[in-house]
Design an enzyme around this catalytic site. Structure first.
Site, mmCIF file in Angstrom:
data_model
loop_
_atom_site.group_PDB
_atom_site.id
_atom_site.type_symbol
_atom_site.label_atom_id
_atom_site.label_comp_id
_atom_site.label_asym_id
_atom_site.label_seq_id
_atom_site.Cartn_x
_atom_site.Cartn_y
_atom_site.Cartn_z
ATOM 1 C CG HIS A 64 5.838 68.986 -24.192
ATOM 2 N ND1 HIS A 64 5.000 68.696 -24.982
ATOM 3 C CD2 HIS A 64 5.288 69.379 -22.886
ATOM 4 C CE1 HIS A 64 3.835 68.599 -24.351
ATOM 5 N NE2 HIS A 64 4.111 69.024 -23.140
ATOM 6 C CG HIS A 66 4.957 68.524 -19.438
ATOM 7 N ND1 HIS A 66 4.336 69.666 -19.774
ATOM 8 C CD2 HIS A 66 5.711 69.291 -18.483
ATOM 9 C CE1 HIS A 66 4.481 70.776 -19.285
ATOM 10 N NE2 HIS A 66 5.533 70.408 -18.740
ATOM 11 C CG ASP A 68 0.609 65.174 -19.978
ATOM 12 O OD1 ASP A 68 1.878 65.716 -19.752
ATOM 13 O OD2 ASP A 68 -0.387 65.635 -20.689
ATOM 14 C CG HIS A 69 2.980 65.219 -24.022
ATOM 15 N ND1 HIS A 69 2.175 65.505 -25.128
ATOM 16 C CD2 HIS A 69 2.339 66.071 -22.644
ATOM 17 C CE1 HIS A 69 1.198 66.519 -24.581
ATOM 18 N NE2 HIS A 69 1.426 66.351 -23.262
ATOM 19 C CG HIS A 122 3.383 73.666 -22.350
ATOM 20 N ND1 HIS A 122 2.406 73.771 -21.469
ATOM 21 C CD2 HIS A 122 3.530 72.441 -22.635
ATOM 22 C CE1 HIS A 122 2.077 72.778 -21.112
ATOM 23 N NE2 HIS A 122 2.830 71.839 -21.665
ATOM 24 C CG ASP A 141 0.471 69.876 -23.806
ATOM 25 O OD1 ASP A 141 -0.269 68.865 -24.776
ATOM 26 O OD2 ASP A 141 0.845 69.410 -22.839
ATOM 27 C CG HIS A 179 -3.998 67.582 -23.313
ATOM 28 N ND1 HIS A 179 -3.981 66.730 -22.177
ATOM 29 C CD2 HIS A 179 -2.721 68.047 -23.357
ATOM 30 C CE1 HIS A 179 -2.900 66.663 -21.762
ATOM 31 N NE2 HIS A 179 -2.004 67.528 -22.432
HETATM 32 FE FE FE Z 1 0.150 67.663 -21.685
HETATM 33 ZN ZN ZN Z 2 2.627 69.564 -21.470
#
Ligand code: FE
Ligand code: ZN
Length: 263
Positions: A64, A66, A68-69, A122, A141, A179
């Site tokens: 996805h 985001h 942090d990905h 999400h 996530d 995570h």
């Molecule tokens: Fe994340």
């Molecule tokens: Zn995420």
């Protein structure tokens, strides 16, 4: 030369801790030169992992959009010329995307094949990569060990449907999620189902792994179905405990998610 003949479709998977509590996953098909990184938050730890294993990156897989990905996408793509693969439903938000995938697609990674599931909730566009032969699924996530992601861009209906799709995978499926949240998820899960023996045992194991500085990933699907409250919204005991006796699974799931948001 130490070449044995690797099983067709097998995958070697290495955890690459990123940022504060993210995992990227370095994956290699032993039957070809395919090397991928799933959800690279940042480039530096991925470069270190590639160097440590003597590997050359060929693919970047995103569950996805985001940051942090996907934060490492462009730097890694520029350095290695790796092909970026991600969710079709969010292709405009995946940096550098070359190949957009969605529900029902299959995607070849060397001699391995991933089946793609759309698992929104999400985020609007979120996919899972299921490598059936390797018995591994990358869930980003959406599904966490003993938890699930927050519903930033979707409804409880969508998230429950997405989690139910994942929960239909075989018991032995290893779950690689975005995570390391398992220990705090376990505390919440115990508040929902304090008498669940499978959960109690799982939570104890998680506590000892974390005390030893070890990851809790991969989880396995059979154990998640037995212990993860977000996969258990059809359990009458959970509904009753939440004051929702007789309610349907979406309502029970939504209430569980709401309580977790405020836990
Ligand atoms: Fe994340
Ligand atoms: Zn995420």
């Amino acid at each position: 030369m130490s070449h044995t003949s690797p099983a067709h479709g097998a995958l070697e998977i290495h955890l690459v801790p990123c940022l504060a509590d993210n995992y990227a996953y370095l994956i290699r098909d032993p039957g070809s030169s395919a090397v991928g990184i799933v959800d690279p938050s940042e480039a530096a730890p991925v470069e270190a992992a590639l160097a440590a294993h003597g590997l050359r990156l060929t693919h970047i897989l995103n569950t996805h959009h985001h940051f942090d990905h996907t934060g490492g996408n462009l730097e890694l793509k520029a350095k290695w010329g790796a092909e970026v693969v991600g969710p079709a439903a969010d292709r405009e938000r995946i940096p550098g995307i070359d190949r957009a995938l969605g529900e029902g697609d299959t995607w070849d990674f060397g001699t391995a094949t991933a089946r793609i599931f759309d698992i929104p909730g999400h985020t609007k566009g979120h996919i899972a990569f299921w490598f059936e032969q390797a018995q591994a699924v990358f869930t980003g996530d959406t599904l966490f060990a003993l938890g699930c992601g927050r519903m930033f861009e979707g409804t409880a209906d969508q998230m429950w449907a997405s989690l139910s799709k994942l929960a239909s995978l075989p018991d032995a499926t290893r779950i690689y999620c975005g995570h390391e949240y398992t220990q705090s998820n376990a505390r919440f899960a115990l508040s929902v189902e304090p008498d669940n023996a499978a959960l109690q045992a799982y939570a104890k194991e998680v506590d000892s792994l974390r005390a030893a500085g070890q990851p809790t990933i991969p989880a396995t699907m059979g154990r998640e179905r037995a212990a993860n409250p977000f996969l258990r919204a059809t359990e009458a005991g959970i509904a009753a405990r939440l004051g929702l006796a007789g309610a349907g699974p979406v309502a029970v799931f939504a209430e569980t998610r709401l309580r977790k948001d405020n836990f």
